[in-house]
Design a protein around this motif. Structure first.
Motif, short mmCIF file in Angstrom:
data_model
loop_
_atom_site.label_atom_id
_atom_site.label_comp_id
_atom_site.label_asym_id
_atom_site.label_seq_id
_atom_site.Cartn_x
_atom_site.Cartn_y
_atom_site.Cartn_z
N ASP A 12 5.55 -33.00 46.44
CA ASP A 12 6.04 -31.81 45.74
C ASP A 12 6.06 -30.62 46.68
OD1 ASP A 12 3.42 -30.61 45.73
OD2 ASP A 12 2.93 -31.67 43.88
N GLU A 13 6.53 -29.50 46.18
CA GLU A 13 6.72 -28.31 47.01
C GLU A 13 5.41 -27.69 47.51
OE1 GLU A 13 6.56 -27.12 42.68
OE2 GLU A 13 7.73 -28.59 43.81
N ASN A 14 4.27 -28.13 46.98
CA ASN A 14 2.98 -27.60 47.41
C ASN A 14 2.28 -28.48 48.45
OD1 ASN A 14 3.06 -25.28 45.71
ND2 ASN A 14 2.64 -26.64 43.99
N HIS A 15 2.93 -29.53 48.89
CA HIS A 15 2.36 -30.42 49.90
C HIS A 15 2.17 -29.62 51.19
CE1 HIS A 15 2.12 -33.70 52.83
NE2 HIS A 15 1.81 -34.51 51.82
N ILE A 56 -7.66 -49.66 51.84
CA ILE A 56 -6.32 -49.47 52.42
C ILE A 56 -5.52 -48.50 51.56
CG2 ILE A 56 -4.13 -50.62 52.93
CD1 ILE A 56 -5.85 -53.11 53.71
N LYS A 57 -5.56 -48.64 50.25
CA LYS A 57 -4.83 -47.73 49.36
C LYS A 57 -5.32 -46.30 49.53
CE LYS A 57 -3.51 -50.88 45.65
NZ LYS A 57 -3.67 -51.18 44.21
N LYS A 58 -6.62 -46.12 49.57
CA LYS A 58 -7.18 -44.77 49.72
C LYS A 58 -6.75 -44.15 51.05
CE LYS A 58 -11.46 -42.19 49.36
NZ LYS A 58 -12.89 -42.23 49.05
N ASP A 59 -6.80 -44.93 52.11
CA ASP A 59 -6.41 -44.44 53.43
C ASP A 59 -4.93 -44.06 53.46
OD1 ASP A 59 -7.13 -44.05 56.34
OD2 ASP A 59 -5.50 -45.50 56.53
N LEU A 60 -4.08 -44.93 52.94
CA LEU A 60 -2.64 -44.63 52.92
C LEU A 60 -2.34 -43.39 52.10
CD1 LEU A 60 -1.21 -48.25 52.55
CD2 LEU A 60 -1.03 -46.78 54.57
N LYS A 61 -3.01 -43.23 50.97
CA LYS A 61 -2.79 -42.03 50.14
C LYS A 61 -3.25 -40.77 50.85
CE LYS A 61 -4.59 -42.77 46.09
NZ LYS A 61 -4.99 -43.09 44.71
N LEU A 62 -4.33 -40.85 51.59
CA LEU A 62 -4.81 -39.68 52.32
C LEU A 62 -3.82 -39.29 53.42
CD1 LEU A 62 -7.06 -37.62 52.55
CD2 LEU A 62 -8.22 -39.18 54.11
N GLY A 66 -1.13 -35.69 53.75
CA GLY A 66 -1.22 -34.77 54.87
C GLY A 66 -2.62 -34.69 55.45
N GLY A 67 -3.49 -35.63 55.07
CA GLY A 67 -4.86 -35.64 55.59
C GLY A 67 -5.80 -34.73 54.83
N HIS A 68 -5.29 -34.07 53.80
CA HIS A 68 -6.11 -33.10 53.06
C HIS A 68 -6.63 -33.70 51.76
CE1 HIS A 68 -4.83 -29.88 55.76
NE2 HIS A 68 -3.63 -30.44 55.70
N ASP A 71 -3.35 -34.63 46.06
CA ASP A 71 -2.87 -33.84 44.92
C ASP A 71 -1.36 -33.70 44.86
OD1 ASP A 71 -5.54 -33.51 44.34
OD2 ASP A 71 -5.63 -31.43 45.04
N HIS A 72 -0.67 -33.76 45.98
CA HIS A 72 0.75 -33.43 46.01
C HIS A 72 1.65 -34.61 46.35
CE1 HIS A 72 -0.50 -29.34 45.47
NE2 HIS A 72 -1.32 -29.46 46.50
N ILE A 73 1.14 -35.85 46.13
CA ILE A 73 1.99 -37.03 46.28
C ILE A 73 2.19 -37.65 44.90
CG2 ILE A 73 1.33 -37.44 48.67
CD1 ILE A 73 -0.45 -39.75 47.68
N HIS A 74 3.37 -38.18 44.67
CA HIS A 74 3.73 -38.71 43.35
C HIS A 74 4.57 -39.98 43.50
CE1 HIS A 74 2.40 -34.76 42.02
NE2 HIS A 74 3.18 -34.25 42.97
#
Length: 84
Positions: A12-15, A56-62, A66-68, A71-74
């Protein structure tokens, strides 16, 4: 043991990286990232499969976040498989 992991997602725009997207960002733009993971077979057994997949899922999502944070991935989808 080696695993292949791929994440497909939208941001989203807040990423935190929205201003650095190649070609510019727009709502609905789909991103993907892939990586390989190695786990020492002396330390992990087949009973650890769920833990490995969750890691693996947690790492890929992080990474996608953006490493933060995540919250901003969908619209997140995964492809994870053990490599021969």
């Amino acid at each position: 043991m080696k695993y292949y992991g791929k994440i497909t997602y939208e941001i989203d725009e807040n990423h935190p990286d929205v201003n650095y997207v190649a070609g510019g960002w727009h709502q609905g733009k789909v991103f993907e990232y892939e990586d390989t993971y190695g786990f020492d077979e002396r330390l992990y057994s087949p009973e650890d499969y769920d833990m490995i997949i969750n890691y693996i899922k947690k790492d890929l999502k992080l990474v996608a976040g953006g490493g933060h944070n995540t919250d901003h991935i969908h619209n997140v989808k995964f492809e994870i498989r053990r490599m021969a």
